[in-house]
Design a protein around this motif. Structure first.
Motif, PDB file in Angstrom:
ATOM      1  N   ALA A   1      -6.225  34.748 -13.479  1.00 12.52           N
ATOM      2  CA  ALA A   1      -5.588  33.478 -14.563  1.00 12.52           C
ATOM      3  C   ALA A   1      -6.019  33.151 -16.129  1.00 12.52           C
ATOM      4  CB  ALA A   1      -5.164  32.309 -13.834  1.00 12.52           C
ATOM      5  N   ALA A   2      -7.680  33.851 -15.457  1.00 14.76           N
ATOM      6  CA  ALA A   2      -8.212  34.107 -16.861  1.00 14.76           C
ATOM      7  C   ALA A   2      -8.572  34.720 -17.605  1.00 14.76           C
ATOM      8  CB  ALA A   2     -10.009  33.072 -15.763  1.00 14.76           C
ATOM      9  N   PHE A   3      -8.056  36.060 -17.208  1.00 11.43           N
ATOM     10  CA  PHE A   3      -8.184  36.984 -17.729  1.00 11.43           C
ATOM     11  C   PHE A   3      -6.408  37.559 -18.047  1.00 11.43           C
ATOM     12  CE2 PHE A   3     -11.985  38.842 -15.812  1.00 11.43           C
ATOM     13  CZ  PHE A   3     -12.333  39.489 -16.834  1.00 11.43           C
ATOM     14  N   MET A   4      -5.445  36.407 -17.150  1.00 15.12           N
ATOM     15  CA  MET A   4      -3.901  36.505 -18.030  1.00 15.12           C
ATOM     16  C   MET A   4      -4.230  36.372 -19.540  1.00 15.12           C
ATOM     17  SD  MET A   4      -2.232  36.662 -14.483  1.00 15.12           S
ATOM     18  CE  MET A   4      -1.030  36.238 -14.598  1.00 15.12           C
ATOM     19  N   LEU A   5      -4.780  34.636 -19.327  1.00 14.78           N
ATOM     20  CA  LEU A   5      -4.721  33.979 -20.605  1.00 14.78           C
ATOM     21  C   LEU A   5      -5.631  34.458 -21.579  1.00 14.78           C
ATOM     22  CD1 LEU A   5      -6.480  30.786 -18.394  1.00 14.78           C
ATOM     23  CD2 LEU A   5      -3.741  30.812 -20.026  1.00 14.78           C
ATOM     24  N   PHE A   6      -6.716  34.582 -21.026  1.00  9.69           N
ATOM     25  CA  PHE A   6      -7.618  35.838 -21.781  1.00  9.69           C
ATOM     26  C   PHE A   6      -6.871  37.075 -22.926  1.00  9.69           C
ATOM     27  CE2 PHE A   6     -10.488  39.208 -23.964  1.00  9.69           C
ATOM     28  CZ  PHE A   6     -11.483  38.007 -24.526  1.00  9.69           C
ATOM     29  N   HIS A   7      -5.999  37.062 -21.781  1.00 10.97           N
ATOM     30  CA  HIS A   7      -5.549  38.535 -22.680  1.00 10.97           C
ATOM     31  C   HIS A   7      -4.134  37.422 -23.670  1.00 10.97           C
ATOM     32  CE1 HIS A   7      -2.274  41.693 -23.300  1.00 10.97           C
ATOM     33  NE2 HIS A   7      -1.426  41.223 -23.195  1.00 10.97           N
ATOM     34  N   ASN A   8      -3.805  36.982 -23.373  1.00 14.84           N
ATOM     35  CA  ASN A   8      -2.519  36.157 -23.603  1.00 14.84           C
ATOM     36  C   ASN A   8      -2.555  35.223 -25.358  1.00 14.84           C
ATOM     37  OD1 ASN A   8       0.167  36.973 -22.052  1.00 14.84           O
ATOM     38  ND2 ASN A   8      -0.589  35.066 -21.255  1.00 14.84           N
ATOM     39  N   HIS A   9      -4.260  35.501 -25.424  1.00 16.05           N
ATOM     40  CA  HIS A   9      -5.038  34.923 -26.434  1.00 16.05           C
ATOM     41  C   HIS A   9      -5.604  35.627 -27.686  1.00 16.05           C
ATOM     42  CE1 HIS A   9      -4.964  30.582 -25.562  1.00 16.05           C
ATOM     43  NE2 HIS A   9      -5.525  30.794 -24.010  1.00 16.05           N
ATOM     44  N   ALA A  10      -5.548  36.827 -26.960  1.00 10.21           N
ATOM     45  CA  ALA A  10      -6.126  38.170 -27.498  1.00 10.21           C
ATOM     46  C   ALA A  10      -4.694  38.519 -28.319  1.00 10.21           C
ATOM     47  CB  ALA A  10      -6.510  39.578 -26.867  1.00 10.21           C
ATOM     48  N   VAL A  11      -3.583  38.298 -27.571  1.00  6.90           N
ATOM     49  CA  VAL A  11      -2.134  38.578 -28.219  1.00  6.90           C
ATOM     50  C   VAL A  11      -1.847  38.287 -29.689  1.00  6.90           C
ATOM     51  CG1 VAL A  11       0.068  38.524 -27.996  1.00  6.90           C
ATOM     52  CG2 VAL A  11      -0.969  39.371 -26.118  1.00  6.90           C
ATOM     53  N   ASP A  12      -2.062  37.009 -29.439  1.00  8.24           N
ATOM     54  CA  ASP A  12      -1.854  35.976 -30.677  1.00  8.24           C
ATOM     55  C   ASP A  12      -3.192  35.956 -31.134  1.00  8.24           C
ATOM     56  OD1 ASP A  12      -0.583  34.282 -28.731  1.00  8.24           O
ATOM     57  OD2 ASP A  12      -1.720  32.666 -28.684  1.00  8.24           O
ATOM     58  N   LEU A  13      -4.386  36.701 -31.433  1.00 10.05           N
ATOM     59  CA  LEU A  13      -5.409  36.681 -32.256  1.00 10.05           C
ATOM     60  C   LEU A  13      -4.713  38.630 -32.901  1.00 10.05           C
ATOM     61  CD1 LEU A  13      -8.379  36.689 -33.486  1.00 10.05           C
ATOM     62  CD2 LEU A  13      -8.708  38.270 -31.368  1.00 10.05           C
ATOM     63  N   VAL A  14      -4.073  39.104 -32.320  1.00  8.31           N
ATOM     64  CA  VAL A  14      -4.230  40.002 -33.041  1.00  8.31           C
ATOM     65  C   VAL A  14      -2.782  39.960 -33.466  1.00  8.31           C
ATOM     66  CG1 VAL A  14      -2.241  42.729 -32.282  1.00  8.31           C
ATOM     67  CG2 VAL A  14      -4.375  42.314 -30.446  1.00  8.31           C
ATOM     68  N   LYS A  15      -1.646  39.293 -33.356  1.00  7.74           N
ATOM     69  CA  LYS A  15      -0.674  39.706 -33.913  1.00  7.74           C
ATOM     70  C   LYS A  15      -0.656  38.298 -35.453  1.00  7.74           C
ATOM     71  CE  LYS A  15       2.980  38.417 -30.899  1.00  7.74           C
ATOM     72  NZ  LYS A  15       3.836  38.025 -30.047  1.00  7.74           N
ATOM     73  N   HIS A  16      -2.010  37.695 -35.376  1.00  5.77           N
ATOM     74  CA  HIS A  16      -2.441  36.561 -36.499  1.00  5.77           C
ATOM     75  C   HIS A  16      -2.957  37.631 -36.956  1.00  5.77           C
ATOM     76  CE1 HIS A  16      -4.156  33.694 -38.899  1.00  5.77           C
ATOM     77  NE2 HIS A  16      -4.933  34.578 -38.653  1.00  5.77           N
ATOM     78  N   GLU A  17      -3.752  38.945 -36.676  1.00  3.78           N
ATOM     79  CA  GLU A  17      -5.040  39.598 -37.734  1.00  3.78           C
ATOM     80  C   GLU A  17      -3.606  40.874 -38.474  1.00  3.78           C
ATOM     81  OE1 GLU A  17      -8.537  40.254 -36.009  1.00  3.78           O
ATOM     82  OE2 GLU A  17      -9.128  38.396 -36.412  1.00  3.78           O
TER      83      GLU A  17
END
Length: 172
Positions: free
Chosen positions: A73-89
């Motif tokens: 679950a931690a890696f899944m959450l990390f990936h989802n936060h990385a998606v948000d970061l990439v979309k923002h940048e």
């Protein structure tokens, strides 16, 4: 599943091959899914589950105990936060580019943890430094494979590391 340390046990074969692992997008959308499905069965995030409680993940072994499931679950959450970061940048990125960049960022963090935190505990920092400075002597990255004998040994060793019980802070 494979020797590349690419989190294939989290990503499966990707959103097109394993859509059950990813948050769905609308049927009319041409975008592909970018985030992994995550659920909450109470106070904490959890892997998605069927009605009978079975985990909906690429490798069911990652749900054998609370620690493994939590790490999944931690890696899944990390990936989802990385998606948000990439979309923002990178606001102009396609859904495919967002997914690939988030996947790469997550894998790189995982590989860094393996190389700098886990591997030194098993073989010592001196051996890790030697490999980093002089390259691999036996492992051929262009032909990744894990010998059956090594798989069996690591599988058996890994099971000896699982405790019969764990203390966990279930109150948050």
């Amino acid at each position: 599943r494979n020797p590349r340390f690419d989190l294939d046990s989290v990503y499966g074969d990707g959103p097109l091959a394993n859509p059950e692992l990813y948050e769905p997008v609308s049927r009319t959308s041409r975008e592909r899914p970018t985030k992994l499905r995550i659920e909450s069965g109470g106070l904490f995030e959890d892997v998605p589950r069927t009605r009978d409680g079975s985990a909906i993940i690429a490798d069911p072994r990652n749900d054998e105990n609370m620690v493994m499931s939590g790490l999944q679950a931690a890696f899944m959450l990390f990936h989802n936060h990385a998606v948000d970061l990439v979309k923002h940048e990178d606001r102009g990125a396609s859904s495919e580019e967002v997914y690939e960049k988030a996947n790469q960022l997550t894998r790189w963090h995982y590989q860094w943890i393996v190389l700098h935190e886990i591997l030194p505990l098993f073989i010592g920092q001196a051996a890790v430094d030697h490999i980093l400075n002089h390259g691999c002597k036996f492992y051929q990255p262009e032909k990744p494979q894990i010998p059956v004998e090594f798989q069996g040994a690591v599988y058996r060793m890994g099971h000896t590391l699982v405790r019969p019980s764990y203390r966990a802070n279930l109150a948050g």
